[in-house]
Scaffold this active site. Structure first.
Site, PDB file in Angstrom:
ATOM      1  N   ASN A   9       0.818  -1.270   0.064  1.00 22.83           N
ATOM      2  CA  ASN A   9      -0.008  -0.088   0.032  1.00 22.83           C
ATOM      3  C   ASN A   9       0.939   1.115   0.024  1.00 22.83           C
ATOM      4  O   ASN A   9       1.435   1.606   0.936  1.00 22.83           O
ATOM      5  CB  ASN A   9      -0.781  -0.146   1.196  1.00 22.83           C
ATOM      6  N   TRP A  10       0.984   1.887  -1.144  1.00 20.35           N
ATOM      7  CA  TRP A  10       1.868   3.182  -1.208  1.00 20.35           C
ATOM      8  C   TRP A  10       1.480   4.351  -0.415  1.00 20.35           C
ATOM      9  O   TRP A  10       2.099   5.333  -0.415  1.00 20.35           O
ATOM     10  CB  TRP A  10       2.344   3.295  -2.733  1.00 20.35           C
ATOM     11  N   LYS A  11       0.066   4.177  -0.213  1.00 18.54           N
ATOM     12  CA  LYS A  11      -0.583   5.259   0.136  1.00 18.54           C
ATOM     13  C   LYS A  11      -0.346   6.598  -0.689  1.00 18.54           C
ATOM     14  O   LYS A  11      -0.287   6.410  -1.804  1.00 18.54           O
ATOM     15  CB  LYS A  11       0.032   5.517   1.659  1.00 18.54           C
ATOM     16  N   HIS A  96      -9.321   0.941   5.047  1.00 18.54           N
ATOM     17  CA  HIS A  96      -8.170   1.072   5.401  1.00 18.54           C
ATOM     18  C   HIS A  96      -8.496   1.987   6.765  1.00 18.54           C
ATOM     19  O   HIS A  96      -9.305   3.037   6.553  1.00 18.54           O
ATOM     20  CB  HIS A  96      -6.980   1.760   4.656  1.00 18.54           C
ATOM     21  N   GLU A  98      -6.885   4.392   8.019  1.00 15.45           N
ATOM     22  CA  GLU A  98      -6.619   5.724   7.408  1.00 15.45           C
ATOM     23  C   GLU A  98      -7.619   6.261   6.914  1.00 15.45           C
ATOM     24  O   GLU A  98      -8.091   7.508   7.109  1.00 15.45           O
ATOM     25  CB  GLU A  98      -5.336   6.069   6.742  1.00 15.45           C
ATOM     26  N   GLU A 168      -4.967  -4.959  10.357  1.00 16.07           N
ATOM     27  CA  GLU A 168      -3.881  -4.236  10.749  1.00 16.07           C
ATOM     28  C   GLU A 168      -4.398  -3.388  12.035  1.00 16.07           C
ATOM     29  O   GLU A 168      -5.128  -2.398  12.188  1.00 16.07           O
ATOM     30  CB  GLU A 168      -4.049  -3.213   9.639  1.00 16.07           C
ATOM     31  N   GLY A 174       2.665   2.184  10.639  1.00 15.69           N
ATOM     32  CA  GLY A 174       3.623   3.337  10.654  1.00 15.69           C
ATOM     33  C   GLY A 174       4.268   3.898  11.804  1.00 15.69           C
ATOM     34  O   GLY A 174       4.952   4.730  11.874  1.00 15.69           O
ATOM     35  N   SER A 213       3.639  -1.979  10.206  1.00 19.24           N
ATOM     36  CA  SER A 213       5.281  -2.199  10.466  1.00 19.24           C
ATOM     37  C   SER A 213       5.655  -3.411  10.014  1.00 19.24           C
ATOM     38  O   SER A 213       6.834  -3.888  10.743  1.00 19.24           O
ATOM     39  CB  SER A 213       5.669  -1.509  11.808  1.00 19.24           C
ATOM     40  N   GLY A 234       2.829  -0.940   4.343  1.00 20.61           N
ATOM     41  CA  GLY A 234       2.974   0.388   3.948  1.00 20.61           C
ATOM     42  C   GLY A 234       4.521   0.796   3.692  1.00 20.61           C
ATOM     43  O   GLY A 234       4.856   0.607   2.651  1.00 20.61           O
ATOM     44  N   GLY A 235       4.905   1.378   4.629  1.00 19.05           N
ATOM     45  CA  GLY A 235       6.649   1.955   4.506  1.00 19.05           C
ATOM     46  C   GLY A 235       7.282   0.973   3.579  1.00 19.05           C
ATOM     47  O   GLY A 235       8.065   1.365   2.699  1.00 19.05           O
TER      48      GLY A 235
HETATM   49  C1  PEP Z   1      -0.530   0.150   6.179  1.00 17.45           C
HETATM   50  O1  PEP Z   1      -0.891   1.053   6.386  1.00 17.45           O
HETATM   51  O2  PEP Z   1      -1.149  -0.710   5.424  1.00 17.45           O
HETATM   52  C2  PEP Z   1       0.599  -0.222   6.853  1.00 17.45           C
HETATM   53  C3  PEP Z   1       0.598  -1.554   6.953  1.00 17.45           C
HETATM   54  O3  PEP Z   1       1.682   0.524   6.867  1.00 17.45           O
HETATM   55  P1  PEP Z   1       3.143   0.046   7.620  1.00 17.45           P
HETATM   56  O4  PEP Z   1       3.679  -0.995   7.107  1.00 17.45           O
HETATM   57  O5  PEP Z   1       3.645   1.433   7.128  1.00 17.45           O
HETATM   58  O6  PEP Z   1       2.907   0.262   9.120  1.00 17.45           O
END
Ligand code: PEP
Length: 252
Positions: A9-11, A96, A98, A168, A174, A213, A234-235
């Site tokens: 997920n590049w956001k 998601h 967010e 999640e 994050g 994470s 994500g990251g």
């Molecule tokens: C996400 O938001 O889907 C996610 C898992 O982010 P991160 O890996 O950066 O925690």
């Protein structure tokens, strides 16, 4: 055998040209990882065409991060499921945290988005998870159950057979804090049990991804757990090397 999935997920990260480069690097090095792992990249809407071009001829699938509740019409700024499907998306992330937190996404809107996704042959990656307060109050099972009951329980059996769930925990997204592998397994098994109450044996086939994470250093331990079928990343999805290295975390 459930599908093994690593979805990125590049956001709201990367410019379109950077996204195309990232996708190119994922494709170029994808053969380093077992072909049994299904990779999915979910860039911003603006990048979809350019990324689709890079993914051509590879087995890396394209997904979007959201879709509209409506089919088409006067909904300024919205992007329909049909639009993203035409650009080559096979998946769409829905619910998601967010989007739930910053954009007021509710079960009501998510039911509509799920219907739009299925009407356009997209596989939803439906996200569930509790926030820190809920975890500390030991309400995480109830929160996740409600998120499943209010949306997933409305699916037909046929739709359910074409679904990915992502657990999640909001406190791990994050933040650098990861749920322990045991915490992940505990709630993944619970999610599967709740799904089985409604969909029976089909729940055994539904991939449940962990997100929060997740990185190359912790993926193997988490993915080794019985009910963890991969990750929503994500990251660490923003570097092709890390994203692919997470896929190497599957030992089973
Ligand atoms: C996400 O938001 O889907 C996610 C898992 O982010 P991160 O890996 O950066 O925690």
């Amino acid at each position: 055998m459930r599908k093994k999935i690593v979805a990125g997920n590049w956001k709201m990260n990367t410019l379109p040209s950077e996204g195309a480069e990232l996708a190119k690097n994922v494709v170029a090095n994808r053969q380093e990882v077992c072909s049994c792992v299904n990779f999915i990249v979910c860039p911003p809407f603006t990048h979809l065409s350019m990324v689709a071009e890079q993914l051509k001829g590879s087995d890396v699938a394209l997904g979007a991060q959201d879709c509209a509740t409506e089919t088409k019409g006067a909904y300024t700024g919205e992007i329909s499921a049909q639009m993203i499907a035409e650009l080559g998306c096979k998946y769409v992330i829905l619910g998601h945290s967010e989007r739930r937190q910053y954009y007021g996404e509710t079960s009501e809107t998510l039911n509509k988005k799920m219907a739009q996704a299925y009407a356009n042959n997209l596989t939803p990656i439906y996200c569930v998870g509790e926030n820190l307060e809920e975890r500390e109050a030991e309400k995480h099972f109830d929160v996740v159950k409600a998120q499943l009951e209010e949306v997933i329980f409305n699916l037909t059996e046929e739709q359910f057979a074409n679904l990915v769930i992502a657990y999640e925990p909001v406190w791990a997204i994050g933040t650098g804090k990861t749920a322990t592998a045991d915490q992940a397994q505990e709630i993944h098994a619970y999610i599967r049990k709740v799904l089985a109450e409604k969909f029976g044996a089909a729940a055994q086939e539904c991939p449940i991804l962990y997100g929060g994470s997740c990185k190359p250093a912790n993926a193997a331990e988490i993915f080794a757990k019985e009910d963890v079928d991969g990750g929503l990343i994500g990251g660490a999805a923003l570097k092709a090397e890390d994203f692919l290295a997470i896929g190497k975390g599957f030992a089973k």
